[in-house]
Each structure stands twice: as C-alpha cells, then as structure tokens.
Design a protein around this motif. Structure first.
Motif, mmCIF file in Angstrom:
data_model
loop_
_atom_site.group_PDB
_atom_site.id
_atom_site.type_symbol
_atom_site.label_atom_id
_atom_site.label_comp_id
_atom_site.label_asym_id
_atom_site.label_seq_id
_atom_site.Cartn_x
_atom_site.Cartn_y
_atom_site.Cartn_z
ATOM 1 N N MET A 101 -7.580 -41.295 31.099
ATOM 2 C CA MET A 101 -8.854 -42.293 30.931
ATOM 3 C C MET A 101 -10.009 -41.817 30.428
ATOM 4 N N GLY A 148 -11.443 -42.840 26.734
ATOM 5 C CA GLY A 148 -12.711 -43.659 26.658
ATOM 6 C C GLY A 148 -13.816 -42.769 25.634
ATOM 7 N N GLU A 199 -14.373 -44.445 21.426
ATOM 8 C CA GLU A 199 -15.798 -44.981 20.906
ATOM 9 C C GLU A 199 -15.780 -44.516 19.453
ATOM 10 N N ARG A 251 -10.105 -51.263 18.573
ATOM 11 C CA ARG A 251 -10.389 -51.071 20.204
ATOM 12 C C ARG A 251 -10.154 -52.475 20.759
ATOM 13 N N VAL A 285 -9.871 -50.003 33.306
ATOM 14 C CA VAL A 285 -9.890 -49.685 31.818
ATOM 15 C C VAL A 285 -11.010 -50.358 31.309
ATOM 16 N N THR A 335 -13.796 -47.530 31.942
ATOM 17 C CA THR A 335 -13.643 -46.251 31.623
ATOM 18 C C THR A 335 -13.176 -46.056 30.056
ATOM 19 N N VAL A 336 -12.105 -46.749 29.649
ATOM 20 C CA VAL A 336 -11.605 -46.761 28.384
ATOM 21 C C VAL A 336 -12.248 -47.639 27.226
ATOM 22 N N PHE A 337 -12.219 -48.948 27.554
ATOM 23 C CA PHE A 337 -12.940 -49.867 26.521
ATOM 24 C C PHE A 337 -14.223 -50.478 27.231
ATOM 25 N N THR A 338 -15.244 -49.721 27.016
ATOM 26 C CA THR A 338 -16.627 -49.747 27.214
ATOM 27 C C THR A 338 -17.340 -50.588 26.474
ATOM 28 N N VAL A 348 -20.494 -44.509 32.489
ATOM 29 C CA VAL A 348 -19.199 -43.906 32.436
ATOM 30 C C VAL A 348 -19.424 -42.303 32.380
ATOM 31 N N ARG A 405 -16.301 -39.646 33.553
ATOM 32 C CA ARG A 405 -16.122 -38.558 32.768
ATOM 33 C C ARG A 405 -16.438 -37.331 33.088
#
Length: 579
Positions: free
Chosen positions: A192, A196, A200, A207, A261, A264-267, A510, A514
């Motif tokens: 994740m 993320g 980007e 996305r 998510v 962390t991933v789809f910010t 985030v 990370r």
C-alpha cells in the motif's frame, strides 16, 4: 513491539490448534477465553506503543518491503484491534455461558470454538496487513469462518441465508481480486505504501476508476448503499452470538479497509463527493428500513446499515477532523451495536421471541434486560452526553468546517437519521418493554415453552425457543461488560478523541506511513530527529526498490512518530549485518 505485532495473528491459530487437540469442553473454553483475554491486553499495549513510539512494522520471512509481507501497527490499526478484542472476548463469554456443548443442535462447541478463533485471526490480519494481497487474505480467512458460523444449526432459514451470504461474499472477493489486478498492472506492486507513491503518477481518471472498483468490494463488506441488501436477510437468521459479532465487527472491517486505502493509496480524493452521496443514502435508507420492521433483529440490522453512513461521511470529508470523527464513531458503534444484539439474544431467551407483535411487559418481568437495552439504545440514538451524541457532534463539526453545500446536506441527513434512530429504538422500548403483553397482537402465542404449547395443541411459530426464561448469569455479565465499555467512552471521550485525532493526523500525512513501511535498511541509514530514515549518500540517496526522496516529508511532522523493526541477522564473529 515488533514481536508483539505478530501475536494477534499467531495466538488465535495456536489456540485453534490446541482446541482441536484437547477434547475436554471446559479446557477448550478456557483456552479460547484465555487467548482472547490475552489478545485484549496485547492490543491495549500496542495502542500505547504506537501512540508514544510511532508506527511499528514487521517484515515477515526476511524479505524487505515492498517485496515481502509487511505487518503495520499504527494508531488506527491498534485501536481497531483493541476494540475488536473486547467484542470478541465478550461474545465468546456470552456464547460459552449460553451452554454450548458437543452435540447441541444449534451451536456445536466442537465447531464453534476453533472456527471462532479462525475468525479472530482473519480480522486481526485484515487490520495489520501492510499490503493489499494480505488484506485480501485476511478477508477470505474470516469470510470462510463466517460461512460456517452463519449456518450453525443447519436450519432451513440459516442455510438459505448462508447461501445468499456466500454468493454475495464471493462476488465481493472477485471484485477485490479484479481491483488487485488493476492496481498491480498499474503500479507493479500491491504494497500500500509503494502503490500510493506510484499511483500519484497515473492519470486522475485511471486512479478514480481503480478506486471505484475497490470501493465496490469494500462497500459490499461494509454494507453501504446500494450494496447493503444482503445484510438484513443474512444476519437475523443466525444465532445471537454470531449475529452480534457479525453486526458489531465484520462490517467495520470493510469501513477500516476503505479508510486505509483512501489514506494510503488513493490520496487524491477524487471520489469524495460520490462518497458523500453514498453516506447520505446509506443513513436515510437504512433508518427508514428500520422503522418498518417488526422483528427486533431485522430492525437492528437496518440501524447497523444506517450508521455505517456516519463513518463514510467522515471519510468522505477528507479532513483530519472528519477522519477522527469516523474512527471515534466506529469505536462507539462496534461496542454499542454488539451489545444491542446480545440484548436481543437475552430477550429471545426470556420471552421466547424477538417479534414485537408478541412482546410486552419485559421491563416488569426482566428489569435487568430492560436496563441493558435502554442504555445502548439511547446511546445509539445520540442522546447527550453519551458517546453516540459526541461522535455525531464530531462529524457535524467536521462537516461545518468543510462548509460545502453537500457537507451541509450531510449534516441535515445525520441529524434526521439520529432522530429516526431514536424513534426506532424507543418503539422497541415501548412495545417490548413497557406495553402489557396481553395488549400485543400476538402476545398469547408464546406464553410458555413451545413444547408445552404443542402438547396443548396450540400454535408453535417458527423460531420460538424451548429455553424460555432460562438465562445463565454469564450471559448477563458479558452483555453488561459491553454496555459498560460503550458507556465508558462517554467519560473517556477526551483521551479517546485525542488518540483518534492523532490517528487521523498520521493517516492524513501519508509520508509518515510510507516512511515507516519503506524505511531504508538500518545498516546503511541514520535516523533524523523526526523519526524518519535518511538514506546513505553513498548510493545517491536512492534505494534499489523505490525512490526514497519521494517519500521523505517536505515539511515538519509530529516528532512522536518513529518506527521499530526486526533487526537483520548479525554475524557473531564479524559483527556485521548480513545482507
């Protein structure tokens, strides 16, 4: 702490193995209860460590992130672990007190106990997973266990509901796998933290499409509108102990996955407006369904769906305050909703039915049950100063700070939903507890045990129980434990909201997550005062797997966030770290 992090996954598996090996029922129950009590203590310690020392990560099997399996214990996952451990312990105590025994046609203990521990392991793995594939594995583990628990007793109604639950869950799992394939094809990873970073670089439309796909999978598990139709038909048919843990906990795993998510991933927050509409419809449709119900279990199931909308509201706001309110409300709702379903089990044992058309006089015949119902019912309805009111205020304040017209629409929907929830809960109180049973439309149907009614040639309705009025003390005590725990949130609202604020801040920043997951190898790195790892300049400041410059925070962050890791093996003679 790194070794503590694996305990919530390892202990339930070991306990399930011992339960299968040792055949004594009392010993099996002791192992199960002792394991869950230990998990509660460990989870409480994990909250303290994560809050004071920062995010804790464990790399399994000697493989570093993002290639290996990473377990991540931050404030958010630790909070969810602790609350779930309390619920799992209380429900287990309730079930054991109910008199589970081998050969019982409803709840055979030889099946229930090990499967329940497997369910615990799957839930805990879902909370700790640092990559999407192991999140999927955690989901599948507790879903397989839930298939068995849902159909305990093998009555036609339970089997029918179980088949529907299995089909819906399989559809959700297939969508989840499809979303995983999209993410891996787009980013080359399912970790994740790294996904993320690479996400980007993708076009916003790509996305959004991937996020929408994975939201469908998590939305089914969380029972958000319009993916909630399966829940009111599945949960009410199960045994009370199963319904309680399903309703209070399993849907929140789906909410947790959405939060994780999204943070962390789809910010980018491209679908936040859509999530606001989903939250509004979930609240309104759910509570309207609750008002129309005659069966208390179905009514509770619809209120469960309705209040998931509050949590989605907080997530959709995309702010620290909104996310903090969502986490606080999830903690409140897990405890309150579970306690209410356990109370419904007490009502069934006391009165022989959960149908409002058959109930009455419970406050006079069972005043303890009346108290155990009234407190969480008022709490769910949002009566001040209880935690339900405080959680709604946090979300309303976050919406007001947002200030958009859609946020104000959500605020109005939240207020209306709260009032209608209170109306539904007080309808149960009025008809089931205050009304004379003789005034109930079918109040004379269950005035004795079904076996006695059958002997007299009277009607015995499906679902009527043969253990009317016989309630073990442990069932009261376990229910009271959850009622006290949910009420204590009111008195501890300050410290709890402070922790949820810090959890939301860590989730929104985030770079903290990370940096903790994708930290450089300790042998080639030094730690700066903020708790982040600076790469060795000898390799140009870059890691062989990912660009660390892209994850280093560009602004000061909270200094309390640090990471701990399992150290790499050290050769005793050369005193060098093995590569």
């Amino acid at each position: 702490m790194p070794y503590l992090t694996i305990m919530p996954i390892l202990l339930p598996v070991v306990a399930a193995a011992f339960i299968l090996v040792f055949r004594g029922v009392n010993l099996q129950r002791t192992i199960a209860l002792g394991t869950l009590a230990l998990l509660t203590a460990i989870s409480a310690l994990m909250i303290v460590i994560a809050d004071t020392h920062g995010i804790q990560t464990v790399q399994m099997g000697g493989w570093e992130a993002p290639i290996g399996i990473t377990l991540v214990a931050d404030r958010l996952s630790s909070i969810m672990l602790f609350v779930s451990s309390i619920v799992l312990f209380a429900v287990m105590w309730y079930g054991i007190s109910q008199g589970l025994r081998d050969g019982d046609e409803d709840d055979p203990v030889a099946v229930f106990l090990p499967i329940y521990m497997l369910l615990t392991m799957g839930v805990n793995l879902s909370f700790l997973a640092g990559d999407l594939f192991n999140l999927y594995v955690g989901f599948e583990v507790f879903l397989v266990a839930s298939y068995v628990l849902l159909t305990l007793g093998a009555s036609p109604q339970r089997v029918r509901a179980g088949i529907g639950y299995v089909m819906v869950s399989m559809a959700s799992s297939m969508v989840f796998l499809f979303a995983l394939a999209l993410i891996y094809a787009s980013t080359g990873t399912v970790n994740m933290a790294q996904a993320g970073i690479r996400m980007e670089e993708l076009p916003l439309g790509t996305r959004s499409a991937i996020f929408a796909t994975i939201l469908i999978a998590f939305g089914i598990k969380a029972a958000i509108f319009p993916l909630d139709a399966w829940l009111p038909d599945s949960y009410p048919t199960a045994a009370s102990i199963v319904t309680a843990v399903f309703a209070g906990l399993l849907t929140k795993v789906g909410v947790y996955a959405i939060i994780r998510v999204r943070s962390t991933v789809f910010t980018a927050g491209a679908l936040d407006s859509m999530l606001m509409w989903v939250a509004l419809l979930t609240m309104i449709v759910g509570v309207m369904g609750a008002i129309a119900q005659n069966d208390i279990k179905r009514l509770m199931s619809f209120t469960l769906v309705s209040h998931i909308g509050y949590m989605i509201f907080g997530v959709a706001l995309g702010s620290v305050a909104g996310l903090s309110g969502a986490i606080f409300y999830a903690v409140h709702h897990i405890l309150v909703q579970t306690s209410l379903f356990l109370v419904v089990g007490l009502v069934e044992r006391q009165a022989g039915s959960a149908q409002l058309r058959r109930l009455g006089s419970l406050l006079y015949t069972a005043p303890v049950i009346g108290v155990l119902y009234l407190i969480p019912a008022l709490n769910l309805g949002g009566i001040p100063p209880l935690s339900g009111f405080l959680g709604k205020v946090m979300l309303i304040q976050a919406g007001a700070v947002d200030g958009s017209w859609l946020a104000w629409v959500l605020i109005g929907g939240a207020v209306v939903t709260s009032l209608l929830t209170l109306y539904a809960m007080m309808t149960v109180w009025s008809k089931g507890f205050l009304r004379d049973r003789a005034d109930a439309p079918e109040g004379d149907v269950v005035l004795a045990r079904p076996s006695n009614l059958a002997e007299r040639g009277e009607t015995v309705a499906a679902g009527d129980r043969d253990d009317v009025g016989r309630i073990p003390v442990g069932m009261f005590l376990s229910t009271a434990l959850l009622v006290i725990a949910s009420t204590s949130i009111t008195f501890l609202a300050g410290p709890i909201s402070n922790i949820t604020d810090r959890a939301a801040q860590s989730a929104k920043d985030v770079s903290i997550y990370r940096s903790a997951v994708l930290i450089d190898d300790p042998a080639n790195a030094t730690r700066n005062p903020a708790g982040f790892t600076e790469p060795d300049e000898s390799d140009g400041g870059h890691d062989s797997l990912t660009n660390r410059d892209s994850v280093r925070p560009t602004a000061p962050v909270e200094t309390g966030v640090t990471t701990e890791r399992v150290p790499a093996p050290v050769d005793a003679e050369s005193n060098e770290v093995d590569e």
